[in-house]
Write a protein that holds these residues in place. Sequence first.
Motif: not given
Length: 345
Positions: A177-194
């Motif tokens: 999952i790639v997210v945009e954080r207002p104070d940190a730019g783009q962050l990537v979260f890998e191997d995420v399990t629901l």
Amino acid sequence: MFALVSFIIVIGVCVVSHEFGHFLSAKLLGVQVLEFAFGMGPAIFKKRGKETLWSIRIFPIGGFVRLAGMGEALDDETEDPQRSFNAQSAWRRWFILAAGSITNVVLAVIIATFFLWGHGVLDMEHARIGELMPGFPAESLGLRTGDVILSINEKKVTTWLEMASTLRTYADKPLTIVVERPDAGQLVFEDVTLKLDPTTGAYILGIRPAQVRYEGFSAFKYSLKYLWEMTKNIFSSLIMWIFGGQKIYVTGPVGIAEMAGEAARSGLWTFLFFLGIINLNLGLFNLIPFPALDGGRLLFVTIEMIFRRKVPEYIEQKVHFIGMVVLLALIALITWQDITRIFSR
């Protein structure tokens, strides 16, 4: 009792506004208004104005405006032939008939505008996180309120529905999952399990959409957008029901009373939202070209405007009478279904 009071408030606002549309338009065009009534059945309150009788009837399930020239004058009332409804041109009669529904829709827009300004709605246009659910992956990963999800497994998402649909697609697979954080730019979260939600039986990330409020003209603009979408859904469901056999949920006075009570218990904003939706539905329902409804009468006037000739009055009266009988039978059937549904729980 709570549901009954809520129902009377909802029906009172909807019916009075609808009939006030007929009343005001008739007055503006110089048509004589004999009576403005809220409710049906015997009158429990009457007050004679300059030329209009104001009344409240015993059953708070409707209302009406009596106009001169429609064959409904009482023995002690004197009609002015030049100010009768039937003496007006076709476009004037069309406007008076449509004004009730127009008023309901305008009131729905006003309520929706106030709702969007004062309370707001869930932001479904963006994949922005508004709330983290305790005990689910989003919280443990370190996702934050305000993060905007840009992609899931390299598939770009822009709206909340696109994001939710994509999550369901990869529910049983590891996610990136790639997210945009207002104070940190783009962050990537890998191997995420629901994680399985026992309440819904679905695997979820554990996030809820953000609440967004609109100001000024934006609230008005978005109220039109939301109500237009609701209008399209109402008519598309009706068309699918008629031609495609799709099931639709229809409720009568008892069902509306139950829903009004539930909305009122949920708070003022929920009740206000419900009031707006009922106004929109009432306005649209009355425009359906079914005999005895405003839409049915509008159809006859429209035919007159096209062919420059009135449909014989006795034919129109018979059609509206049959329509009224069918309409009352449908209301009785729906009401019975509502009652049996409530007592079978």
